[in-house]
Design a protein around this motif. Sequence first.
Motif, mmCIF file in Angstrom:
data_model
loop_
_atom_site.group_PDB
_atom_site.id
_atom_site.type_symbol
_atom_site.label_atom_id
_atom_site.label_comp_id
_atom_site.label_asym_id
_atom_site.label_seq_id
_atom_site.Cartn_x
_atom_site.Cartn_y
_atom_site.Cartn_z
ATOM 1 N N VAL A 9 0.810 -1.147 0.094
ATOM 2 C CA VAL A 9 0.112 -0.030 0.021
ATOM 3 C C VAL A 9 1.047 1.264 -0.062
ATOM 4 O O VAL A 9 1.799 1.247 0.896
ATOM 5 C CB VAL A 9 -1.011 0.115 1.310
ATOM 6 C CG1 VAL A 9 -1.669 1.410 1.254
ATOM 7 C CG2 VAL A 9 -1.832 -1.300 1.209
ATOM 8 N N GLY A 16 -5.418 4.482 3.012
ATOM 9 C CA GLY A 16 -4.355 3.523 3.065
ATOM 10 C C GLY A 16 -4.421 2.555 4.133
ATOM 11 O O GLY A 16 -4.217 1.343 4.055
ATOM 12 N N ALA A 20 -4.916 -1.350 4.441
ATOM 13 C CA ALA A 20 -4.000 -2.220 5.113
ATOM 14 C C ALA A 20 -4.454 -2.993 6.228
ATOM 15 O O ALA A 20 -4.093 -4.463 6.360
ATOM 16 C CB ALA A 20 -2.868 -1.401 5.539
ATOM 17 N N LEU A 32 2.887 -1.067 4.091
ATOM 18 C CA LEU A 32 2.576 -0.060 3.688
ATOM 19 C C LEU A 32 3.675 0.941 3.974
ATOM 20 O O LEU A 32 4.457 1.215 5.046
ATOM 21 C CB LEU A 32 1.500 0.646 4.767
ATOM 22 C CG LEU A 32 0.865 1.935 4.450
ATOM 23 C CD1 LEU A 32 -0.685 1.747 4.736
ATOM 24 C CD2 LEU A 32 1.333 3.049 5.344
#
Length: 495
Positions: A9, A16, A20, A32
Motif C-alpha cells: 500500500v 491507505g 492495510a 505500507l
Amino acid sequence: MVEQVDILVVGGGVNGVGIARDAAGRGLSVWLCERDDLAAHTSSASTKLIHGGLRYLEQFEFALVGKALAEREVLLRAAPHIIWPLRFVLPHQPHLRPAWMIRLGLFLYDHLGRGRRTLPGSRRVRFGKHVTGEPLRADFSVGFVYSDAWVQDARLVVLNAMDAARRGVHIETHTRCVSARRDGEGWTAELESRDGSRHFVKARALVNAAGPWAASFLDDVAHVKHQHSLRLIKGSHIVVPKIFEHRYAYIFQQPDRRIVFAIPYERDFTLIGTTDVEYKDDPSHPTITAEETSYLCDAANRYFKKQLTPDDVVWSYSGVRPLLQDEAGSASEVTRDYLLDIDQNGPPLLNVFGGKLTTYRKLSEEAVDKLAPLLGNHQPAWTADARPLPGGGERDIDELLADVRATRPWLPETFAWRLVHSYGTRARDLLGEADGLNALGEHFGADLYQAEVDYLVRHEWATEAEDILWRRSKLGLRVTPPDVQRLTDYLSTKR
C-alpha cells in the motif's frame, strides 16, 4: 534482502491505513509506505466531523449520505474515545432556504442509513429559550438542531495503523516509493527512506492510496496509463478564541449557498471552516489565503454578535481534497463519493480516487472485497463488527475518565480529559506507575511530558515535533517556541 508480501500500500492517509488493516485482518501480508508522517496531509486537515453531509442532499447524493450515516454509527462504536456525538444548530434564514426544505432535509437525514441509530433526531428550536441563541445576532429567532459526530481525524488514522500493525502490517513512514513496476507475477517497488537508503519490496498486488498524488503516482512512479483525473479542492479553516461557552456546534448558510461550520475546539477555541477553492499548486504545503480568511470571518460575522477580524485568528490550516473529476461547475458541488479502480493488465493494481473521512472504513472494505479474490483470498469482510480500535475498549468514556482521575488525583482535570479522549484505555499504560507530574519526566510545555512523548515515539510512529504537537495532539496551540525547540532536541536523540 527483498521483502515479499501479498499487498504493498502506497499512502499513509486514512484510506491507505484502512485498506492495510482490512487486508491484514483477512490473512493477507501487507506492507505500507508513507513518504511523510501518517495523516500528514488531507487526513489531518478536515473539519474533524464524522457526518453524512447534510448539504449533499441538495445534490441528490442520497446513496452517499445514507452510506455515510450508516458508517457514523459504526465509527461511534469503534472509537468512542476519539469520536463522540455533537449537536449542530442551523439558524434559519428564509431567503436562503425555506423552512419546509430544511425540515424535509433533516427528516431524510434522520432516517437515511438508519441502522442501529444511537443519536437523537432533529428538532426546531426558538433561540430566545435555547442556550445556543445567546451568541447569535438578535435577528435570528428560530433554527433547527440535529446530530452528527466529532472526530480527532489524525488520531483516527494512527489508531487504524496501530491495529493494522498488531495484525502484522509493516508500516514505514518517511519512506517514499520512487518506482514501481510490474515484474512477472507481481510488482517490484523501490522505496527510499529519509536517510536516502533504498530497498525493494515485491508484492503480488499494489494499492495506490496516494490521495492528491494518486494520478501523478500512476504517471511518474508506476508509469501506468489511465483515464482518470482528480480535481484538487483546497479547504481552509481558521481557529479563533472561543466565541461561545456551550458545547453545541453551528452550521451557517451563506449567500453563495455554501455552508460553514463553527465548532467548539480544544476547550478554549472555535474552529471555523471550510472553504472550497480550486487548487493547482503542489498539494504538499497548501496555505490559507487572505481572501479565504476574510470569507470565513465574514461567514461567522453574519450570525454571531461577536465580530471577527483576521487579527483574531490564532491558527489556520489547509488541506487538499482529491475529488473525482466531474461536470460540477463549482468546487463545492464536486462529488465526495469515491471510485475504486482495478487495473488487471498484469498483477493487480487498485487505485483509490476520491472519498471522505466518514466513509474510509466502507471504502477499505470494498477495496479489499475487490482485491482479495484476485489473490486467492475469500475471507469475509470483518471490520464493521470488529472490536474497538486501540484504546476504545470502554464505551463509557465518562466512567473511564472518572476512574483515571480517582486513581491519580494529582492529575489536573483538563490533562486527564485530554489523555482519556486521545488514548482511551491506553491512557493508563501511558501514565504507568507515575505518582505525580514530576514522575512523568521532562516537561515540554502545556501538559506535555516525556512519558507521553516516549509513548508516541514507541507506539505511534511520531518522530518530529510537528507529529506530536499538530497531529497526535493539538498542543501546538498552547506551547511556546522554546518548548518546541526543546521537544525537537529531545526527539533528535530518539532516532
